[in-house]
Design an enzyme around this catalytic site. Structure first.
Site, PDB file in Angstrom:
ATOM      1  N   HIS A   1       0.837  -1.208   0.000  1.00  0.00           N
ATOM      2  CA  HIS A   1       0.000   0.000   0.000  1.00  0.00           C
ATOM      3  C   HIS A   1       0.873   1.260   0.000  1.00  0.00           C
ATOM      4  O   HIS A   1       0.564   2.246  -0.682  1.00  0.00           O
ATOM      5  CB  HIS A   1      -0.889   0.041   1.250  1.00  0.00           C
ATOM      6  CG  HIS A   1      -1.919  -1.046   1.325  1.00  0.00           C
ATOM      7  ND1 HIS A   1      -1.876  -2.040   2.281  1.00  0.00           N
ATOM      8  CD2 HIS A   1      -3.027  -1.277   0.587  1.00  0.00           C
ATOM      9  CE1 HIS A   1      -2.929  -2.834   2.128  1.00  0.00           C
ATOM     10  NE2 HIS A   1      -3.636  -2.400   1.105  1.00  0.00           N
TER      11      HIS A   1
ATOM     12  N   GLN B   1     -18.745  -5.715  -0.076  1.00  0.00           N
ATOM     13  CA  GLN B   1     -17.982  -6.618  -0.932  1.00  0.00           C
ATOM     14  C   GLN B   1     -17.635  -7.933  -0.241  1.00  0.00           C
ATOM     15  O   GLN B   1     -16.895  -8.747  -0.788  1.00  0.00           O
ATOM     16  CB  GLN B   1     -16.734  -5.934  -1.488  1.00  0.00           C
ATOM     17  CG  GLN B   1     -15.654  -5.624  -0.469  1.00  0.00           C
ATOM     18  CD  GLN B   1     -14.565  -4.763  -1.081  1.00  0.00           C
ATOM     19  OE1 GLN B   1     -14.726  -3.570  -1.311  1.00  0.00           O
ATOM     20  NE2 GLN B   1     -13.406  -5.349  -1.353  1.00  0.00           N
TER      21      GLN B   1
ATOM     22  N   SER C   1      -3.071  -8.061   2.957  1.00  0.00           N
ATOM     23  CA  SER C   1      -3.473  -7.948   4.364  1.00  0.00           C
ATOM     24  C   SER C   1      -3.861  -9.318   4.908  1.00  0.00           C
ATOM     25  O   SER C   1      -3.717  -9.586   6.104  1.00  0.00           O
ATOM     26  CB  SER C   1      -4.656  -6.993   4.493  1.00  0.00           C
ATOM     27  OG  SER C   1      -4.246  -5.720   4.056  1.00  0.00           O
ATOM     28  N   ARG C   2      -4.360 -10.199   4.047  1.00  0.00           N
ATOM     29  CA  ARG C   2      -4.805 -11.522   4.521  1.00  0.00           C
ATOM     30  C   ARG C   2      -3.630 -12.451   4.836  1.00  0.00           C
ATOM     31  O   ARG C   2      -3.841 -13.494   5.465  1.00  0.00           O
ATOM     32  CB  ARG C   2      -5.760 -12.155   3.501  1.00  0.00           C
ATOM     33  CG  ARG C   2      -7.108 -11.431   3.463  1.00  0.00           C
ATOM     34  CD  ARG C   2      -8.172 -12.169   2.681  1.00  0.00           C
ATOM     35  NE  ARG C   2      -9.488 -11.601   2.896  1.00  0.00           N
ATOM     36  CZ  ARG C   2     -10.111 -10.740   2.080  1.00  0.00           C
ATOM     37  NH1 ARG C   2      -9.516 -10.329   0.982  1.00  0.00           N
ATOM     38  NH2 ARG C   2     -11.313 -10.294   2.380  1.00  0.00           N
TER      39      ARG C   2
HETATM   40  O1  PAF Z   1      -8.635  -3.584  -3.054  1.00  0.00           O
HETATM   41  C1  PAF Z   1      -9.218  -3.141  -2.034  1.00  0.00           C
HETATM   42  O2  PAF Z   1      -8.604  -2.907  -0.993  1.00  0.00           O
HETATM   43  C2  PAF Z   1     -10.720  -2.913  -2.087  1.00  0.00           C
HETATM   44  O3  PAF Z   1     -11.339  -3.880  -2.861  1.00  0.00           O
HETATM   45  C3  PAF Z   1     -11.085  -1.501  -2.535  1.00  0.00           C
HETATM   46  C4  PAF Z   1     -10.646  -1.231  -3.965  1.00  0.00           C
HETATM   47  C5  PAF Z   1     -10.471  -0.474  -1.609  1.00  0.00           C
HETATM   48  C6  PAF Z   1     -12.611  -1.325  -2.502  1.00  0.00           C
HETATM   49  O4  PAF Z   1     -13.116  -1.537  -1.235  1.00  0.00           O
END
Ligand code: PAF
Length: 284
Positions: free
Chosen positions: A37, A61, A188-189
């Site tokens: 990130h 999601q 992150s997982r």
């Molecule tokens: O990739 C992600 O972290 C998520 O799917 C996103 C693009 C921030 C949407 O929630």
């Protein structure tokens, strides 16, 4: 760095930047930030005068039996990392700010075709959730540029089509996957993996690399896919899908296709990992 949780504050800060003629680059995330990130934030600095990072664990999601509740929320540490990286503004809204009428009442953005296979088939509704929240974030931030990691290759294709179809005046940039020295894609997982699982998980990327060599040497797509599944099972994975596709439509690759991507998802214990690799075949 400004940290804002409400849309009204976000809009008024961004208005100030826009009036000053600053170009805005956004990095949407769900937090629990790792160096992948931060790499996106660093790249964003090359494209915008200011960088906005969003942190929102988007309930829309996640499927019913997925890890929404367990998903790591580490806002204080994330804010520290963003500050150090030189991010200008962090938008970290509560769920009520993004979905004030609840998820059931939310208008849904649904991207046909490219959303349907692979993660779309294994995680029904996932890409509707992604497309909906990303379109809301785009409308809120109104960035000139948005950056996403290519580990989520299908997500990037879905967002690319959404941006084209809905005429968002935003330049999208897909940034190469960042990896551990073992080759494991940063995610992150990965934090869910035990140290033994983490070691074995590196086989996912090794398998992708081997598949690429085999495809470039002329092996059949079906043969490559089935050999890869066996290799993943031997390493202790439970493969979800492993599919050689056309890199733009994500439909199963045909023999004439030259620009390919191998998309993979597999369970290591209780953790579902995804990865992918682009493959260029020479023209016949
Ligand atoms: O990739 C992600 O972290 C998520 O799917 C996103 C693009 C921030 C949407 O929630």
């Amino acid at each position: 760095m400004n940290i804002v949780t409400h849309i009204s504050e976000l809009r008024s800060l961004l208005n100030g930047h826009r009036l000053a003629g600053r170009r805005v680059a956004v990095v949407p995330t769900m937090g629990n930030l790792h160096s992948g990130h931060i790499h996106l934030v660093n790249e964003a600095q090359r494209h915008g005068d200011i960088v906005v990072c969003t942190i929102f664990v988007n309930p829309m999601q996640f499927g019913k039996n997925e890890d929404l509740d367990a998903y790591p929320r580490t806002l204080a540490q994330d804010a520290q990392k963003l500050e150090t990286a030189g991010c200008t503004l962090l938008f970290a809204p509560p769920v009520s700010e993004i979905y004030p009428d609840g998820l059931e009442q939310q208008t849904v953005v649904s991207v046909p075709k490219v959303s349907e296979r692979h993660c779309g088939a294994s995680r029904p509704g996932h890409f509707d959730g992604v497309a909906t929240v990303v379109s809301k974030l785009f409308n809120l931030v109104q960035p000139d540029t948005a950056l996403f990691g290519l580990k989520d290759y299908q997500q990037f294709r879905v967002i690319t089509k959404m941006v084209a179809d809905l005429c968002f005046p935003i330049k999208l940039i897909g940034v190469e996957t960042q990896r551990e020295s073992s080759g494991l894609a940063l995610s992150s997982r990965n934090g869910y993996l035990t140290s033994d699982e983490k070691q074995r998980a590196a086989v996912l990327y090794q398998t992708l690399l081997e598949s690429r060599v085999q495809l470039q040497a002329g092996s059949s797509i079906e043969g490559v896919e089935s050999m890869a599944r066996v290799q993943l099972e031997q390493a202790g994975f439970r493969p979800d899908y492993y599919s050689v596709c056309d890199a733009s439509t994500l439909e199963p690759a045909q023999h004439r296709d030259r620009d390919l991507v191998i998309l993979a998802a597999a369970w290591m214990g209780k953790t579902r990992l995804i990865d992918n690799l682009r493959v260029q075949l020479s023209s016949r």
